[in-house]
Design an enzyme around this catalytic site. Sequence first.
Site, PDB file in Angstrom:
ATOM      1  N   GLU A   9      -8.651   8.199   1.310  1.00  0.00           N
ATOM      2  CA  GLU A   9      -7.724   8.254   2.454  1.00  0.00           C
ATOM      3  C   GLU A   9      -6.338   7.765   2.041  1.00  0.00           C
ATOM      4  O   GLU A   9      -5.322   8.279   2.513  1.00  0.00           O
ATOM      5  CB  GLU A   9      -8.296   7.439   3.630  1.00  0.00           C
ATOM      6  CG  GLU A   9      -9.453   8.188   4.287  1.00  0.00           C
ATOM      7  CD  GLU A   9     -10.480   7.310   4.984  1.00  0.00           C
ATOM      8  OE1 GLU A   9     -10.208   6.120   5.217  1.00  0.00           O
ATOM      9  OE2 GLU A   9     -11.581   7.827   5.266  1.00  0.00           O
ATOM     10  N   GLU A  12     -17.333   7.917  -3.986  1.00  0.00           N
ATOM     11  CA  GLU A  12     -17.268   8.417  -2.611  1.00  0.00           C
ATOM     12  C   GLU A  12     -16.852   9.883  -2.629  1.00  0.00           C
ATOM     13  O   GLU A  12     -15.648  10.196  -2.656  1.00  0.00           O
ATOM     14  CB  GLU A  12     -16.224   7.622  -1.801  1.00  0.00           C
ATOM     15  CG  GLU A  12     -16.565   6.169  -1.593  1.00  0.00           C
ATOM     16  CD  GLU A  12     -15.973   5.634  -0.286  1.00  0.00           C
ATOM     17  OE1 GLU A  12     -16.732   5.046   0.484  1.00  0.00           O
ATOM     18  OE2 GLU A  12     -14.770   5.827  -0.030  1.00  0.00           O
ATOM     19  N   ASN A  50     -16.321  -1.223   5.268  1.00  0.00           N
ATOM     20  CA  ASN A  50     -14.903  -0.855   5.373  1.00  0.00           C
ATOM     21  C   ASN A  50     -14.642  -0.444   6.818  1.00  0.00           C
ATOM     22  O   ASN A  50     -15.008   0.651   7.231  1.00  0.00           O
ATOM     23  CB  ASN A  50     -14.620   0.309   4.397  1.00  0.00           C
ATOM     24  CG  ASN A  50     -13.187   0.805   4.510  1.00  0.00           C
ATOM     25  OD1 ASN A  50     -12.360   0.193   5.194  1.00  0.00           O
ATOM     26  ND2 ASN A  50     -12.888   1.913   3.850  1.00  0.00           N
ATOM     27  N   TRP A  51     -14.022  -1.363   7.562  1.00  0.00           N
ATOM     28  CA  TRP A  51     -13.795  -1.079   8.986  1.00  0.00           C
ATOM     29  C   TRP A  51     -12.704  -0.032   9.203  1.00  0.00           C
ATOM     30  O   TRP A  51     -12.513   0.453  10.306  1.00  0.00           O
ATOM     31  CB  TRP A  51     -13.401  -2.370   9.716  1.00  0.00           C
ATOM     32  CG  TRP A  51     -14.526  -3.335   9.912  1.00  0.00           C
ATOM     33  CD1 TRP A  51     -15.826  -3.183   9.532  1.00  0.00           C
ATOM     34  CD2 TRP A  51     -14.455  -4.621  10.558  1.00  0.00           C
ATOM     35  NE1 TRP A  51     -16.565  -4.282   9.891  1.00  0.00           N
ATOM     36  CE2 TRP A  51     -15.753  -5.176  10.517  1.00  0.00           C
ATOM     37  CE3 TRP A  51     -13.425  -5.356  11.155  1.00  0.00           C
ATOM     38  CZ2 TRP A  51     -16.044  -6.430  11.063  1.00  0.00           C
ATOM     39  CZ3 TRP A  51     -13.715  -6.602  11.689  1.00  0.00           C
ATOM     40  CH2 TRP A  51     -15.009  -7.135  11.649  1.00  0.00           C
ATOM     41  N   LYS A  52     -11.971   0.293   8.139  1.00  0.00           N
ATOM     42  CA  LYS A  52     -10.824   1.228   8.269  1.00  0.00           C
ATOM     43  C   LYS A  52      -9.914   0.740   9.408  1.00  0.00           C
ATOM     44  O   LYS A  52      -9.811  -0.466   9.618  1.00  0.00           O
ATOM     45  CB  LYS A  52     -11.306   2.667   8.441  1.00  0.00           C
ATOM     46  CG  LYS A  52     -12.274   3.067   7.320  1.00  0.00           C
ATOM     47  CD  LYS A  52     -12.542   4.538   7.226  1.00  0.00           C
ATOM     48  CE  LYS A  52     -13.517   4.815   6.085  1.00  0.00           C
ATOM     49  NZ  LYS A  52     -13.758   6.227   5.875  1.00  0.00           N
ATOM     50  N   GLY A  69     -18.414   3.061   5.926  1.00  0.00           N
ATOM     51  CA  GLY A  69     -17.391   3.158   6.962  1.00  0.00           C
ATOM     52  C   GLY A  69     -18.022   3.074   8.343  1.00  0.00           C
ATOM     53  O   GLY A  69     -18.358   1.995   8.834  1.00  0.00           O
ATOM     54  N   GLY A  70     -18.193   4.241   8.976  1.00  0.00           N
ATOM     55  CA  GLY A  70     -18.648   4.315  10.371  1.00  0.00           C
ATOM     56  C   GLY A  70     -19.838   3.425  10.717  1.00  0.00           C
ATOM     57  O   GLY A  70     -19.808   2.700  11.718  1.00  0.00           O
ATOM     58  N   HIS A  78      -8.883   4.455  -2.506  1.00  0.00           N
ATOM     59  CA  HIS A  78      -9.686   5.158  -1.490  1.00  0.00           C
ATOM     60  C   HIS A  78      -9.066   6.540  -1.255  1.00  0.00           C
ATOM     61  O   HIS A  78      -7.844   6.680  -1.236  1.00  0.00           O
ATOM     62  CB  HIS A  78      -9.707   4.347  -0.186  1.00  0.00           C
ATOM     63  CG  HIS A  78     -10.759   4.830   0.759  1.00  0.00           C
ATOM     64  ND1 HIS A  78     -10.637   6.004   1.463  1.00  0.00           N
ATOM     65  CD2 HIS A  78     -11.973   4.320   1.091  1.00  0.00           C
ATOM     66  CE1 HIS A  78     -11.719   6.183   2.201  1.00  0.00           C
ATOM     67  NE2 HIS A  78     -12.555   5.174   1.987  1.00  0.00           N
ATOM     68  N   SER A 128     -20.868   8.613   4.511  1.00  0.00           N
ATOM     69  CA  SER A 128     -21.879   8.806   5.555  1.00  0.00           C
ATOM     70  C   SER A 128     -23.191   8.061   5.292  1.00  0.00           C
ATOM     71  O   SER A 128     -24.271   8.561   5.611  1.00  0.00           O
ATOM     72  CB  SER A 128     -22.141  10.296   5.792  1.00  0.00           C
ATOM     73  OG  SER A 128     -20.961  10.928   6.261  1.00  0.00           O
ATOM     74  N   GLY A 168     -17.185  10.378   6.411  1.00  0.00           N
ATOM     75  CA  GLY A 168     -16.968  10.557   7.844  1.00  0.00           C
ATOM     76  C   GLY A 168     -17.421  11.910   8.362  1.00  0.00           C
ATOM     77  O   GLY A 168     -17.080  12.304   9.472  1.00  0.00           O
TER      78      GLY A 168
END
Length: 254
Positions: free
Chosen positions: A97, A167, A9-11, A233-234, A95, A212, A173
């Site tokens: 977010e 999640e 997930n590149w966000k 993500g990251g 999600h 993470s 993150g």
Amino acid sequence: MKKILIIANWKMNGSVVANSKLLMAMLKFSNSLSHSELVVCPPHIYMHQVKEYIVGSGIKLGAQNVNENDDGAYTGEVSVQMLGDFYCRYCLVGHSERRLLFNESTTRIADKIIRLVAGGLTPVLCIGENLAQRERGEAKRIVTEQLAAIIEIVGLTCFKSVVIAYEPIWAIGTGKTASAEQAQDVHKVIRQYLCNLDKNIFKNLSILYGGSVNENNAGDLIKQSDIDGFLIGGASLKAASLESIYLGVDSVKA
Ligand code: 13P
């Protein structure tokens, strides 16, 4: 055997140049014969670019969001059919977010799931507790309530096409991953809850972990019996980290 899913997930990250470098690296290390399926969820605007790179490879395309309507006056939105035009196979829904920053309600999430399944895409439903809920010992209750609320609207038949991503919000993150035991504990509850509703429907259910995930913790997490892959993500923005997770997962589940 069901494939391990690794979803990047590149966000809201990337650029034409950065994506190109990352995709070239991913094409080098990914392998369509692997036990894992690698899925990239770029921002919508880069979907065409990603599609051009991954065509003919084992890498699949996913979306970070979709609108629950077919078409019409919804400025800035993208429909299921539009995602289908780009051979998009997966779409994230619910999600944290989107729930927190964009006030996405359970009803909207459920409507998106219904629309995605009707359009032949696989929804990846994200669920998870926040830090206060975790500290009060409510994690398992929260995730089952989140599942129940969606199932009540979409029904079991539709829900069987869904992939779940657990999640925990406190792990997203933050660099604080759930330990392998903490994650397995919740994944087991999710699987049991759904199998109690209908074992036949849910025996092949995929439950991913996100929060993470990196090259140092992925190996322990994937060894857990109820963890079927990752939503990353990251670390998915760093070719070397993603490669190490992908190859490591493959060797554990081989
Ligand atoms: P991080 O891997 O950056 O914690 O993000 C997790 C996530 O939200 C993936 O959807």
